[in-house]
Structures are given as C-alpha cells and as structure tokens.
Design a protein around this motif. Structure first.
Motif, PDB file in Angstrom:
ATOM      1  N   GLY A   1      34.533 -20.240 -24.193  1.00 19.21           N
ATOM      2  CA  GLY A   1      35.827 -19.576 -24.086  1.00 19.21           C
ATOM      3  C   GLY A   1      36.064 -18.991 -22.715  1.00 19.21           C
ATOM      4  N   GLY A   2      35.027 -18.972 -21.863  1.00 15.72           N
ATOM      5  CA  GLY A   2      35.133 -18.418 -20.515  1.00 15.72           C
ATOM      6  C   GLY A   2      34.017 -17.423 -20.257  1.00 15.72           C
ATOM      7  N   MET A   3      33.267 -17.618 -19.179  1.00 14.82           N
ATOM      8  CA  MET A   3      32.113 -16.776 -18.861  1.00 14.82           C
ATOM      9  C   MET A   3      32.375 -15.782 -17.728  1.00 14.82           C
ATOM     10  SD  MET A   3      29.868 -17.485 -21.063  1.00 14.82           S
ATOM     11  CE  MET A   3      28.496 -16.575 -20.350  1.00 14.82           C
ATOM     12  N   GLY A   4      33.582 -15.788 -17.209  1.00 10.13           N
ATOM     13  CA  GLY A   4      33.928 -14.861 -16.138  1.00 10.13           C
ATOM     14  C   GLY A   4      35.178 -15.354 -15.441  1.00 10.13           C
ATOM     15  N   ALA A   5      35.774 -14.493 -14.633  1.00  5.58           N
ATOM     16  CA  ALA A   5      37.002 -14.873 -13.943  1.00  5.58           C
ATOM     17  C   ALA A   5      37.213 -13.956 -12.751  1.00  5.58           C
ATOM     18  CB  ALA A   5      38.197 -14.776 -14.893  1.00  5.58           C
ATOM     19  N   TYR A   6      38.142 -14.372 -11.884  1.00  5.78           N
ATOM     20  CA  TYR A   6      38.559 -13.503 -10.783  1.00  5.78           C
ATOM     21  C   TYR A   6      40.029 -13.762 -10.473  1.00  5.78           C
ATOM     22  CZ  TYR A   6      37.635 -17.717  -8.002  1.00  5.78           C
ATOM     23  OH  TYR A   6      37.625 -19.000  -7.513  1.00  5.78           O
ATOM     24  N   ALA A   7      40.649 -12.780  -9.824  1.00  2.00           N
ATOM     25  CA  ALA A   7      42.050 -12.881  -9.416  1.00  2.00           C
ATOM     26  C   ALA A   7      42.262 -12.007  -8.176  1.00  2.00           C
ATOM     27  CB  ALA A   7      42.964 -12.415 -10.542  1.00  2.00           C
TER      28      ALA A   7
END
Length: 427
Positions: free
Chosen positions: A227-233
């Motif tokens: 489902g997603g292990m991390g993110a950035y913006a």
C-alpha cells in the motif's frame, strides 16, 4: 463545527490532525479510528464498520455533525456518499458512480481513452486463456492488474511471460476477491511514478503538491507491491511546467468526461502518473480518495485550512477560493510495518517510543494501531505507523523522519531505510 472522518488508517489520522489545527473545528469523530485518533484532544473514535452507513448517519444526525469526510475507497465504492446525502448530510467524497474511477480499472481505462488522456496501452479480459495469449503476443515485461479494489496490492509487474501467466491465474483464482472478475493487462512503462492528489467540486479542479510514493516492500524499490512504504513531497520531478500540463491534459479532461457522463464528482481525484525519462507522462491509474501515505506528507505542508477547501468542494464553490497556500520546505514519511507484511503478519505487539519520536521533532501518524485493555498502543495492521518529518529541504525532512522511527520499537518492526533516495541522490 463537528466533522466525522471515515476510516482507520494513517491517512485518516492525518486528516483528523489537520482538521483539528483549525479553530473552526470543535470536534472530530473517527469511524472507527485507531490508537492515534483515540489519543488526540477533541477527537474520539466511534466503533462502527466503515460500511455501516445507517449507524454513521444516525450518529451524525443525533450529534450535530456538520460534515462527513470519507477516507478509504471501499465505502465510496459501496455508495456511502449516496446514502448519507439522502439523509441530508454533507459528504466529501464522490458518489458510487464517481468512485468507479477507482473501483474498476477497466472503467477508468475506457474513460481515459474516451477523454484523450495519455495512458498506457491496455486490454481487458474475463478469462485466463485469452489473457495469456495476449501476454505471449505482447511479450514481457508487462503489467497485470486485478480490475477492482485490492488495497493497493492488485498490480503485478511481470518481468517474464511465466510471471505474467502466474499473475493471471492468481487473480482469476480469487486472491483479490471480486476484484479478480476481470484482468487488465497494460504495457510496461519506464520512469518514475508521481501521485497528484487534486480537489474538485465537479466544476473546478485544483491539484495539491505532487508526491512520490515508494510502493515496493524492499529497499532499492524491490520486492512485492504494498500500500506504500513511505513518501515525500513536493516531488521535484513534477516541475511547474509538467504540473500545468497535467492540469489541462489529465485533471480537467477527467472532470469534463465525468460531467459528460452525468456524474457530479466532488472530492479527491488522485492521478497516479508515470513520468518518462524524456519528461513526458502517462496516467497509470485514478483513485477516488486521498492517497496513503501521500496524504501524510502533503497535509503538513498545507497552509490553507483544510476544512475551507473541503467545504468549498462540497458546496461547489472551489473556483471562488484564492489559490491554495503552502508552507515552504519539504516533508517525508517512513512507514513502520509489521514483520511479514504485505503477506501474513501478527497483531497485538506493544509499541513503545512514540513520545520519544515526537520529542525528536517527528509527527507520528497511526495506521494499523489500537489501544488494548491496558490502554497500551499495540499493532493492528500491516502498515502500523507513518513517521513524518518536515524541514527546509529533503535532507532535513528525511533525517527527522528517520530520527523519529529509530526511537520506535515493536516486535517484528520493519521499515525501508532508503525512503527519498531519489531526491537525496538527485537520481
């Protein structure tokens, strides 16, 4: 005003956290919520299932709920907005007809093709033999997708024909439930994925900051999809010039096409895009809700009060608002997962160190947690916590997130140690 937030993940904790920063919000009620939402001031959990529409409606009407914000895709696909609106409640989230854009990849692909939205070549199949023949004719690598909702795990990037055929069998044999009634087979695209979450009132559509998710379980973007292990913006690869094109070539075309079908779409339209090495792009998928974990890095940077934007969408006056305001800098989140995820994992592991992580400057959004009888926070899902850092640049944001996650412990904890590797290496 009082707001009811539907869902129990990190996305919903982040939504409640952001809403409660406003003086206009008296209380947030989360259905069913998690250990994090249970611990916030002016926030309470309501132990109902996300598809108990009647129970939510009754509570909202009896307790003066002004607005319902729907987090997950499943209740949207089941028609929560239609039901609650019929009871006189204001709801942020598309109707069942609009939610098809995520609930059926085949439906979404047809919409993209009709609207002239750039997207990968694809074909839809209802049985395995024809799907396998198509794969053999196209060659590998190739992408095999379960048609319906599969919690972010119904996409298999097959490196060989054998892997593609195994994926086709897995989907048709029911691993993803009714999502496996159809299989969508797409050409394999090369590049970097970017998530563009946009707010719309059905007439106007405004993108939030672009984010980049890390879907694979393993470092170096290897292993199974999650489902997603991390993110950035904000994702630097989505330049202002590219975002302007996405606005006109994707977002506005999609809303116009939905409107032409008689669908009054109010909520989030989330475009998952592949940015090719030459800077061009194609849409991989649409989702009908806030991304998870992208929401956990976009909302910390949002300066405009969230409830102002949501109400403008619900009341169809988004075009009258000034431009969305943002804080300067960057945000990054690292997911702490249960051992074994995205496969089998154990629950009820005691979590320690959350206060220490927050003392180090991180914001900890609970995803798969609950409070046990001793009021301890324990694990209750595959993705357990989203440890989020913010800073003037990516180096600071990522360092803060990792400083926070190092303070957290539970049996079997797993997290990737390379979240944000593209922005740190400029690659």
């Amino acid at each position: 005003m009082k707001v009811l937030v539907v869902g129990n993940g990190g996305r919903e904790h982040a939504l409640a956290w952001k809403l409660l920063q406003s003086k206009q919000i008296e209380q947030v009620v989360c259905v069913p919520g998690n250990g994090g939402t249970a611990s916030m001031e002016r926030c309470q959990n309501l132990p109902l299932a996300v598809d108990n529409f009647e129970g939510m409606s009754q509570y909202a009407l009896e307790h003066g709920i002004t607005l319902v914000v729907v987090g997950p895709e499943v209740p949207l696909a089941k028609g929560i907005t239609d039901y609650l609106q019929s009871q006189g409640l204001m709801v942020f989230g598309p109707t069942r007809a609009g939610a098809q854009i995520e609930a059926s990849k085949a439906w979404a692909k047809a919409l993209m093709q009709e609207a002239g939205i750039p997207t990968a070549k694809a074909a839809v199949f209802t049985e395995a033999t024809a799907a396998k023949s198509y794969v053999k004719a196209q060659g590998a690598p190739i992408v095999v997708k379960a048609d319906g909702l599969a919690a972010g795990k119904g996409v298999i990037v097959a490196e060989t024909i054998d892997q593609a055929e195994m994926a086709i069998d897995t989907i048709f044999q029911g691993q993803f439930g009714s999502a496996g009634n159809f299989v969508v087979i797409e050409e394999y695209l090369v590049g970097q994925e970017v998530s563009v979450l946009a707010l719309t009132d059905g007439l106007t559509i405004r993108p939030l900051l672009p984010a980049q998710d890390h879907k694979r379980i393993g470092e170096g973007d290897t292993g199974e999809n999650t489902g997603g292990m991390g993110a950035y913006a904000p994702a630097p690869i989505a330049t202002p010039e590219l975002m302007a094109r996405i606005q006109t070539e994707v977002l506005e075309k999609a809303i116009a096409s939905l409107k032409a079908k008689g669908i009054d779409y109010r909520g989030v339209l989330y475009a998952g895009l592949m940015i090719a090495p030459d800077g061009d792009f194609q849409v991989l998928e649409f989702n009908c809700r806030f991304g998870d974990p992208e929401t956990q890095v976009v909302l910390p940077l949002l300066a405009t009060p969230l409830e102002e934007l949501i109400l403008a969408c619900v009341q169809q006056r988004l075009g009258k608002l000034p431009p969305i305001a943002w804080h300067q800098g960057a945000s990054a989140t690292v997911v702490a997962a249960s051992g074994g995820y995205p496969g089998e994992y154990e629950k009820d592991k005691v979590i320690t160190g959350i206060q220490q992580a927050e003392a180090a400057g991180a914001t900890v959004f609970h995803a798969g947690t609950k409070l046990n009888q001793q009021q301890q926070v324990v694990t209750d899902g595959g993705r357990v916590l989203n440890v989020t850092g913010s800073g003037e640049n990516f180096e600071q944001a990522i360092a803060q997130a990792y400083a926070g996650i190092k303070a957290i412990q539970f049996e079997g904890i797993y997290y990737r140690r390379d979240i944000g590797h593209r922005v740190l290496t400029n690659g």
